[in-house]
Design a protein around this motif. Structure first.
Motif, PDB file in Angstrom:
ATOM      1  N   PRO A 143       0.818  -1.222   0.000  1.00 30.93           N
ATOM      2  CA  PRO A 143       0.000   0.000   0.000  1.00 30.93           C
ATOM      3  C   PRO A 143       0.854   1.274   0.000  1.00 30.93           C
ATOM      4  O   PRO A 143       2.002   1.278   0.432  1.00 30.93           O
ATOM      5  CB  PRO A 143      -0.797  -0.125   1.307  1.00 30.93           C
ATOM      6  CG  PRO A 143      -0.763  -1.583   1.657  1.00 30.93           C
ATOM      7  CD  PRO A 143       0.547  -2.084   1.170  1.00 30.93           C
ATOM      8  N   ILE A 144       0.241   2.337  -0.513  1.00 26.88           N
ATOM      9  CA  ILE A 144       0.816   3.679  -0.441  1.00 26.88           C
ATOM     10  C   ILE A 144      -0.037   4.483   0.527  1.00 26.88           C
ATOM     11  O   ILE A 144      -1.276   4.418   0.498  1.00 26.88           O
ATOM     12  CB  ILE A 144       0.842   4.358  -1.819  1.00 26.88           C
ATOM     13  CG1 ILE A 144       1.790   3.601  -2.758  1.00 26.88           C
ATOM     14  CG2 ILE A 144       1.285   5.808  -1.694  1.00 26.88           C
ATOM     15  CD1 ILE A 144       1.847   4.201  -4.154  1.00 26.88           C
ATOM     16  N   ILE A 145       0.623   5.236   1.393  1.00 26.44           N
ATOM     17  CA  ILE A 145      -0.083   6.046   2.389  1.00 26.44           C
ATOM     18  C   ILE A 145      -0.227   7.468   1.858  1.00 26.44           C
ATOM     19  O   ILE A 145       0.754   8.093   1.430  1.00 26.44           O
ATOM     20  CB  ILE A 145       0.681   6.067   3.731  1.00 26.44           C
ATOM     21  CG1 ILE A 145       0.990   4.643   4.206  1.00 26.44           C
ATOM     22  CG2 ILE A 145      -0.111   6.833   4.793  1.00 26.44           C
ATOM     23  CD1 ILE A 145      -0.220   3.782   4.436  1.00 26.44           C
ATOM     24  N   VAL A 146      -1.456   7.950   1.878  1.00 31.10           N
ATOM     25  CA  VAL A 146      -1.710   9.374   1.635  1.00 31.10           C
ATOM     26  C   VAL A 146      -1.924   9.996   3.003  1.00 31.10           C
ATOM     27  O   VAL A 146      -2.941   9.751   3.668  1.00 31.10           O
ATOM     28  CB  VAL A 146      -2.925   9.583   0.719  1.00 31.10           C
ATOM     29  CG1 VAL A 146      -3.255  11.073   0.630  1.00 31.10           C
ATOM     30  CG2 VAL A 146      -2.651   9.010  -0.668  1.00 31.10           C
ATOM     31  N   ALA A 147      -0.941  10.764   3.424  1.00 28.50           N
ATOM     32  CA  ALA A 147      -0.886  11.220   4.814  1.00 28.50           C
ATOM     33  C   ALA A 147      -1.549  12.573   4.991  1.00 28.50           C
ATOM     34  O   ALA A 147      -1.246  13.531   4.265  1.00 28.50           O
ATOM     35  CB  ALA A 147       0.557  11.290   5.278  1.00 28.50           C
ATOM     36  N   ILE A 148      -2.454  12.606   5.954  1.00 28.17           N
ATOM     37  CA  ILE A 148      -2.960  13.900   6.426  1.00 28.17           C
ATOM     38  C   ILE A 148      -1.935  14.373   7.451  1.00 28.17           C
ATOM     39  O   ILE A 148      -1.959  14.012   8.623  1.00 28.17           O
ATOM     40  CB  ILE A 148      -4.354  13.746   7.041  1.00 28.17           C
ATOM     41  CG1 ILE A 148      -5.329  13.169   6.005  1.00 28.17           C
ATOM     42  CG2 ILE A 148      -4.857  15.074   7.585  1.00 28.17           C
ATOM     43  CD1 ILE A 148      -6.700  12.847   6.565  1.00 28.17           C
ATOM     44  N   ASP A 149      -0.955  15.141   6.973  1.00 29.30           N
ATOM     45  CA  ASP A 149       0.194  15.507   7.803  1.00 29.30           C
ATOM     46  C   ASP A 149       0.310  17.011   7.938  1.00 29.30           C
ATOM     47  O   ASP A 149      -0.539  17.775   7.442  1.00 29.30           O
ATOM     48  CB  ASP A 149       1.471  14.907   7.216  1.00 29.30           C
ATOM     49  CG  ASP A 149       1.656  15.269   5.740  1.00 29.30           C
ATOM     50  OD1 ASP A 149       0.891  16.117   5.241  1.00 29.30           O
ATOM     51  OD2 ASP A 149       2.559  14.690   5.094  1.00 29.30           O
ATOM     52  N   GLU A 150       1.354  17.459   8.577  1.00 27.00           N
ATOM     53  CA  GLU A 150       1.522  18.889   8.839  1.00 27.00           C
ATOM     54  C   GLU A 150       1.614  19.721   7.555  1.00 27.00           C
ATOM     55  O   GLU A 150       0.969  20.787   7.462  1.00 27.00           O
ATOM     56  CB  GLU A 150       2.774  19.125   9.710  1.00 27.00           C
ATOM     57  CG  GLU A 150       2.691  18.571  11.124  1.00 27.00           C
ATOM     58  CD  GLU A 150       3.191  17.134  11.244  1.00 27.00           C
ATOM     59  OE1 GLU A 150       3.413  16.684  12.370  1.00 27.00           O
ATOM     60  OE2 GLU A 150       3.356  16.464  10.192  1.00 27.00           O
ATOM     61  N   PRO A 151       2.394  19.276   6.555  1.00 30.65           N
ATOM     62  CA  PRO A 151       2.423  20.082   5.322  1.00 30.65           C
ATOM     63  C   PRO A 151       1.054  20.218   4.666  1.00 30.65           C
ATOM     64  O   PRO A 151       0.716  21.283   4.115  1.00 30.65           O
ATOM     65  CB  PRO A 151       3.401  19.303   4.426  1.00 30.65           C
ATOM     66  CG  PRO A 151       4.269  18.554   5.381  1.00 30.65           C
ATOM     67  CD  PRO A 151       3.382  18.185   6.512  1.00 30.65           C
ATOM     68  N   SER A 152       0.265  19.144   4.742  1.00 30.13           N
ATOM     69  CA  SER A 152      -1.064  19.200   4.138  1.00 30.13           C
ATOM     70  C   SER A 152      -1.958  20.158   4.903  1.00 30.13           C
ATOM     71  O   SER A 152      -2.729  20.933   4.300  1.00 30.13           O
ATOM     72  CB  SER A 152      -1.693  17.807   4.116  1.00 30.13           C
ATOM     73  OG  SER A 152      -0.911  16.920   3.328  1.00 30.13           O
ATOM     74  N   LEU A 153      -1.877  20.106   6.225  1.00 24.55           N
ATOM     75  CA  LEU A 153      -2.675  21.033   7.029  1.00 24.55           C
ATOM     76  C   LEU A 153      -2.307  22.471   6.702  1.00 24.55           C
ATOM     77  O   LEU A 153      -3.174  23.359   6.629  1.00 24.55           O
ATOM     78  CB  LEU A 153      -2.466  20.747   8.518  1.00 24.55           C
ATOM     79  CG  LEU A 153      -3.006  19.402   9.041  1.00 24.55           C
ATOM     80  CD1 LEU A 153      -2.551  19.165  10.471  1.00 24.55           C
ATOM     81  CD2 LEU A 153      -4.528  19.366   8.959  1.00 24.55           C
ATOM     82  N   ALA A 154      -1.010  22.686   6.475  1.00 26.63           N
ATOM     83  CA  ALA A 154      -0.569  24.050   6.175  1.00 26.63           C
ATOM     84  C   ALA A 154      -0.980  24.469   4.758  1.00 26.63           C
ATOM     85  O   ALA A 154      -1.428  25.609   4.537  1.00 26.63           O
ATOM     86  CB  ALA A 154       0.949  24.141   6.333  1.00 26.63           C
ATOM     87  N   GLU A 155      -0.844  23.576   3.786  1.00 26.02           N
ATOM     88  CA  GLU A 155      -1.139  23.920   2.401  1.00 26.02           C
ATOM     89  C   GLU A 155      -2.636  24.112   2.181  1.00 26.02           C
ATOM     90  O   GLU A 155      -3.068  25.040   1.502  1.00 26.02           O
ATOM     91  CB  GLU A 155      -0.619  22.810   1.475  1.00 26.02           C
ATOM     92  CG  GLU A 155       0.877  22.793   1.276  1.00 26.02           C
ATOM     93  CD  GLU A 155       1.367  24.002   0.500  1.00 26.02           C
ATOM     94  OE1 GLU A 155       0.605  24.536  -0.321  1.00 26.02           O
ATOM     95  OE2 GLU A 155       2.521  24.416   0.730  1.00 26.02           O
ATOM     96  N   ILE A 156      -3.423  23.189   2.717  1.00 25.63           N
ATOM     97  CA  ILE A 156      -4.880  23.276   2.503  1.00 25.63           C
ATOM     98  C   ILE A 156      -5.468  24.398   3.327  1.00 25.63           C
ATOM     99  O   ILE A 156      -6.421  25.078   2.906  1.00 25.63           O
ATOM    100  CB  ILE A 156      -5.518  21.912   2.833  1.00 25.63           C
ATOM    101  CG1 ILE A 156      -5.014  20.869   1.812  1.00 25.63           C
ATOM    102  CG2 ILE A 156      -7.034  21.991   2.836  1.00 25.63           C
ATOM    103  CD1 ILE A 156      -5.435  19.460   2.112  1.00 25.63           C
ATOM    104  N   ASN A 157      -4.933  24.602   4.517  1.00 26.84           N
ATOM    105  CA  ASN A 157      -5.294  25.750   5.356  1.00 26.84           C
ATOM    106  C   ASN A 157      -6.800  25.844   5.608  1.00 26.84           C
ATOM    107  O   ASN A 157      -7.422  26.905   5.476  1.00 26.84           O
ATOM    108  CB  ASN A 157      -4.788  27.049   4.715  1.00 26.84           C
ATOM    109  CG  ASN A 157      -4.760  28.196   5.724  1.00 26.84           C
ATOM    110  OD1 ASN A 157      -4.695  27.947   6.939  1.00 26.84           O
ATOM    111  ND2 ASN A 157      -4.826  29.423   5.230  1.00 26.84           N
ATOM    112  N   VAL A 158      -7.390  24.700   5.908  1.00 26.24           N
ATOM    113  CA  VAL A 158      -8.810  24.630   6.235  1.00 26.24           C
ATOM    114  C   VAL A 158      -8.922  23.942   7.583  1.00 26.24           C
ATOM    115  O   VAL A 158      -8.212  22.962   7.863  1.00 26.24           O
ATOM    116  CB  VAL A 158      -9.605  23.852   5.165  1.00 26.24           C
ATOM    117  CG1 VAL A 158     -11.065  23.680   5.588  1.00 26.24           C
ATOM    118  CG2 VAL A 158      -9.516  24.563   3.813  1.00 26.24           C
TER     119      VAL A 158
END
Length: 655
Positions: free
Chosen positions: A66-81
């Motif tokens: 499997p490949i993990i699509v991570a809800i991580d810190e960069p994503s929180l910062a980029e999506i900014n929602v």
């Protein structure tokens, strides 16, 4: 001299008592370990061993995992929602992943409550049989009853043919995730179903084979997966299983904890928690690759414990020492290596902890008992022999009691008898002063005893004014004859200094001085040496014809006018090292032929050897004239034998 009574045990009784001791010890450790294994906390010890063993040489990660699509810190910062994110955002991600060729998409997020209608509809619109949503099962405990409650996605999502899998996991009592979920509809199991993989659930209680620590699986950030053309290599998701979930880039530690993150077997090495999405990926690979580990049953563990106890009993049956500890360490290593081999190649975990504990416990306990017994024996040997052996020999015996054979044995000994000449006359003169007589004898025997001990001799006994000693027992002494004669010569040399001291003391106190003279006889031969006496009182002593002859030689030394008289075998042993003069031949009890007797000096006498041999030959053939002719010459050249040669000048005794 009853201090040596401690050695009157028999070999049979000794080994019988030791065998009983080992059997009792083995039974105790088997029962105690079996009981300890039933304690609630013991499985945690086994599982800690599992943590280390299962992370050594683990199989590499499968390339098609499997490949993990991570809800991580960069994503929180980029999506900014603000979290939770709008469900339309997740819908967009599903569409992107499907368009990129993802085979199955697992979303480790529980959508159990409605949000806005538009958002829910947006997510429902993209769901299908290639999507697996997460559910949960919780145990609710109350005074009335315990019940499991399942939290499932909204019905509108299930109606779109999306599969639902229970993502809940069970932690062991130490808070570590090791156990495979037992749900038929588990999250990883449903991903396998969606992918068309036949994944048979392992036995209940099976353990997870971890494949690494945080970020072991290939991981991309959520925001990158939303725009794979810009951020990711082409076809990265093609025909792959994709699991979406929280996976913080800076993996949380045990101390801080973390959302949807668990300690696993790999945590003992990394100190980090494993994100829930990676846990589900690990469980999925355990299912599809059949890597889950079955824990061995209690009967097998008990059998291994029994084998370990029996092996330890055999190891310590005859004795313990440093080799025992080496074998013990090797045995424990074998138990761990065997456990590892079974785990790695047989997918069975048989804990080595209980069997190792019992094996080491038996070895350590018996070694402690043996050490205590050895210390006791050393003290007993020291007490028993300190008055009869030199301190260095006592220490040697104490360090290695096996050198002491107490049941009686045959040995070639050199036996020395030393007696005070004219002691009856001295005793008669001092009969009114017994204290002075006792002091006088002690003053004599003390330096003589010290000389015997300094030459590695064993003092057998004191018989009034007589001292008996022997060499080559209880410890081996290849040069026993040399040591015995050297001791005798030193004893004779010590008499001059002792007499000078006693004479000066007598003059100072106005007492009469009684000069002391000694006669010594030494013989070498095979004797029986060991504990001699009754059941309640005995000594370490020697018996045999050579002992009797040594006593005869001491008594005969005065008749030959010499202070030292040696037997034939003693003479043969020392001839290369000292000046030896044969004096006569005597008949030994029990034998027909005569044997020569000799005396010895430290000074070389080769220049008079020929003359002495002529004198001796004349003595043997009864040629008195030749003896009288040679005697004055020899008296002048060998003053120490003047009394012996002077006998030839005496008129013959009247018949």
């Amino acid at each position: 001299m009853t201090g040596r009574r401690v050695f009157s045990f028999s070999t049979r009784r000794f080994f019988s008592s030791r065998g009983t001791q080992v059997v009792i010890l083995a039974g105790f450790f088997f029962g105690a370990t079996a009981l300890v294994m039933r304690l609630p906390g013991w499985p945690l010890i086994d599982y800690r061993a599992f943590d280390y063993l299962t992370t050594i040489g683990a199989a590499p990660l499968a390339k098609d995992g499997p490949i993990i699509v991570a809800i991580d810190e960069p994503s929180l910062a980029e999506i900014n929602v603000q979290w939770p994110w709008p469900r339309s955002l997740h819908a967009g991600l599903i569409s992107k992943l499907r368009a990129s060729g993802a085979k199955v998409i697992g979303i480790d997020i529980i959508f159990s409550e409605p949000s806005t209608s538009a958002e829910d509809e947006a997510l429902a619109a993209v769901l299908g049989p290639d999507v697996v949503l997460a559910g949960a099962e919780t145990l609710v405990t109350s005074d009335q009853a315990d019940q499991f409650i399942r939290v499932m996605p909204l019905q509108m999502f299930s109606d779109r043919l999306a599969l639902t899998g229970i993502a809940s996991v069970s932690l062991h009592r130490d808070g570590v995730l090791r156990e495979m979920p037992g749900y038929d509809d588990g999250f990883a199991a449903m991903i396998a179903t969606a992918a068309g993989i036949e994944a048979e659930l392992p036995q209940p209680g099976s353990l997870i084979q971890v494949l690494g620590g945080p970020r072991t699986y290939p991981t991309v950030s959520y925001y990158q997966a939303l725009d794979p053309e810009s951020f990711l290599p082409p076809d990265i998701f093609k025909d792959r299983i994709v699991i979406i979930g929280l996976s913080l880039q800076n993996a949380p530690s045990i101390e801080r904890g973390g959302a949807d993150a668990y300690p696993t077997s790999s945590t003992v090495h990394t100190g980090k928690l494993l994100a829930g999405a990676e846990v589900q990926a690990t469980i999925f690979d355990n299912l599809r690759l059949k890597r889950a580990i079955t824990e061995a049953g209690g009967s097998i563990t008990q059998f291994l414990l029994l084998v370990a106890v029996l092996a330890a009993a055999v190891l310590v049956w005859r004795g313990t020492g440093w080799r025992t500890m080496v074998v013990c360490a090797a045995a424990i290593a074998i138990l761990f290596v065997g456990s590892y081999i079974m785990l790695r190649f047989g997918r069975i975990f048989l804990s080595p902890m209980a069997s190792s504990l019992a094996f080491a416990g038996i070895a350590a306990a018996q070694a402690t008992l043996d050490y205590a017994e050895e210390r006791k024996n050393r003290r007993q040997i020291t007490r028993a022999f300190s008055q009869y052996l030199a301190p260095a020999l006592v220490d040697q015996l104490a360090r290695d009691p096996s050198k002491l054979k107490l049941g009686g044995e045959k040995r070639e000994l050199s036996i020395l008898f030393c007696d005070v000449r004219g002691f009856t006359t001295i005793a008669e003169q001092l009969k009114e002063d017994p204290h002075q007589l006792t002091v006088l004898i002690n003053r004599l025997l003390t330096p003589l005893s010290e000389i015997v001990l300094s030459h590695s001799g064993t003092i057998d006994k004191y018989i009034g004014d007589c001292l008996m000693a022997f060499w080559n027992a209880p410890l081996d002494d290849p040069a026993h004859a040399i040591h015995a004669v050297s001791a005798a010569l030193d004893m004779l040399d010590s008499m001059e200094a002792l007499n000078d001291t006693l004479k000066a003391e007598a003059r100072a106190t106005g007492r009469t001085h009684y000069p002391l003279e000694i006669g010594i006889g030494i013989n070498t031969g095979e004797c029986v040496v060991g504990n001699m006496g009754s059941a309640s009182r005995f000594d370490y002593s020697a018996l045999g014809d050579p002992v009797n002859l040594a006593a005869r030689l001491e008594g005969a030394s005065k008749a030959y006018g010499v202070p030292l008289l040696l037997g034939a075998r003693t003479t043969q042993a020392i001839a290369p090292y000292l000046a030896v003069f044969e004096l006569d031949r005597i008949t030994v009890k029990g034998k027909r032929e005569e044997v020569p007797v000799s005396t010895a000096f430290r000074e070389s006498a080769e220049r008079v050897r020929k003359t002495h041999d002529e004198f001796l030959a004349a003595r043997y053939r009864g040629d008195i004239a030749t003896q009288r002719a040679l005697a004055p010459i020899l008296i002048h050249d060998v003053p120490a034998l003047s009394a012996y040669y002077g006998q030839a000048l005496q008129p013959p005794a009247e018949s």
